[in-house]
Scaffold this active site. Structure first.
Site, PDB file in Angstrom:
ATOM      1  N   GLU A 186       0.824  -1.206   0.000  1.00 24.56           N
ATOM      2  CA  GLU A 186       0.000   0.000   0.000  1.00 24.56           C
ATOM      3  C   GLU A 186       0.856   1.253   0.000  1.00 24.56           C
ATOM      4  O   GLU A 186       1.458   1.610   1.018  1.00 24.56           O
ATOM      5  CB  GLU A 186      -0.934   0.023   1.211  1.00 24.56           C
ATOM      6  CG  GLU A 186      -1.869   1.221   1.189  1.00 24.56           C
ATOM      7  CD  GLU A 186      -2.861   1.235   2.338  1.00 24.56           C
ATOM      8  OE1 GLU A 186      -3.821   2.024   2.264  1.00 24.56           O
ATOM      9  OE2 GLU A 186      -2.678   0.479   3.308  1.00 24.56           O
ATOM     10  N   GLU A 286     -12.173   1.948   3.724  1.00 21.94           N
ATOM     11  CA  GLU A 286     -11.258   2.393   4.777  1.00 21.94           C
ATOM     12  C   GLU A 286     -11.386   3.905   4.968  1.00 21.94           C
ATOM     13  O   GLU A 286     -10.517   4.688   4.600  1.00 21.94           O
ATOM     14  CB  GLU A 286      -9.820   2.011   4.440  1.00 21.94           C
ATOM     15  CG  GLU A 286      -8.908   2.137   5.663  1.00 21.94           C
ATOM     16  CD  GLU A 286      -7.450   1.897   5.339  1.00 21.94           C
ATOM     17  OE1 GLU A 286      -6.752   1.367   6.211  1.00 21.94           O
ATOM     18  OE2 GLU A 286      -7.009   2.258   4.231  1.00 21.94           O
TER      19      GLU A 286
END
Length: 310
Positions: A186, A286
């Site tokens: 990420e 998220e």
């Protein structure tokens, strides 16, 4: 109280019938129990609906399913007891839900403990966490886990740091690949000291690791902040992307609360996935809720109904 009655009482208590549809939105059906499944595999996280479903995580999971969600992500899954991990996995299996990412990381991992240094102690700690993640994934039926290499080092050339990260990830992939598991790297926007910040950098690293167990997590909130032109960057890195996350900007809340055209992005992802035979992506939610309480949770669901595929 039966769950059906429980959900109806929530709807009445929040005055849901008076919540207006979003600007320029086609009115969606009213939120009643149960809701049809979303066309895309959106994945909420625990705590997102606790005002409506209560604090018990299994109750929250069932509520998510009733509202039409067919996936879950939980960054903190590795910190839960094996018993709870198993219970979550069994509940999702019964409901026909998929498990999204959880994070492979260290508790209070300081900046010096980055994979970019090539430090053997921290590499071994990372590999130990990968081995632990295999067992966690088995219990909760997960396939994907988030990996962040840490901060870059100002006293090392970037080429040396990149080689160090690639070597650690190759060793981690060798642990995960036999189990059909995938770490997703990420790139982040939280601070300028992070080693991994861009999708093209992540793409290059995944190509170098050369394993189905090492792919990209394309978090659209981070990427709109770091590089913009999201559909172009998605297309460039497409064959190494395995997972997406969502968050509008500014604010990092649900779609329709900021400047990002998520309806357009979701359509682009779905159409490109179909054209390239990539199947269905999990889209991790998220982000926070723009409005607190039960009303905010219902408005969040309404935002996803409007942003989902037509």
């Amino acid at each position: 109280m039966l769950r059906r009655e429980f959900t109806k009482s929530i709807m009445a208590g929040t005055g849901l019938a008076s919540i207006p549809t979003l600007t320029n939105a086609t009115p969606s059906q009213s939120l009643t129990n149960p809701q049809p499944a979303f066309k895309l595999k959106f994945a909420p996280h625990f705590g997102m609906f606790e005002n409506s479903a209560g604090k018990d995580e299994i109750d929250q999971l069932k509520f998510m399913h009733e509202m039409g969600f067919r996936a879950l992500e939980d960054n903190g899954m590795m910190g839960k007891s094996p018993e709870l991990q198993t219970k979550i996995g069994e509940t999702m299996a019964k409901l026909g839900m998929s498990m999204g990412v959880f994070v492979v990381g260290f508790d209070n991992w300081p900046p010096k403990s980055t994979l970019a240094t090539g430090n053997k102690e921290w590499r071994e700690k990372f590999l130990a966490k990968c081995r632990e993640a295999v067992e966690v994934a088995k219990r909760c039926n997960a396939k994907y886990m988030t990996v962040v290499p840490g901060n870059f080092q100002r006293d090392l050339p970037m080429g040396i740091q990149t080689a160090n990260v690639i070597e650690s990830l190759r060793q981690g992939a060798a642990i995960l690949e036999p189990h059909g598991l995938t770490m997703v790297l990420e790139p982040l926007s939280d601070n300028p000291d992070l080693f991994l910040r861009h999708s093209d950098q992540s793409y290059m690293i995944c190509k170098a690791v050369n394993s189905p167990a090492c792919k990209i997590l394309f978090d659209m909130w981070h990427m709109v902040r770091n590089e913009g032109r999201m559909t172009q960057h998605m297309d460039w890195a497409w064959d190494e992307i395995a997972y997406f996350q969502i968050g509008d900007e500014p604010g990092r809340n649900e779609p329709t609360t900021g400047e990002v055209n998520y309806k357009f992005l979701f359509k682009h992802i779905a159409e490109k996935a179909k054209a390239t035979n990539r199947g269905e992506f999990i889209l991790g939610m998220e982000h926070g809720n723009s409005i607190k309480g039960k009303e905010g949770e219902m408005k969040l669901i309404e935002a996803y109904r409007w942003s989902d595929l037509s």
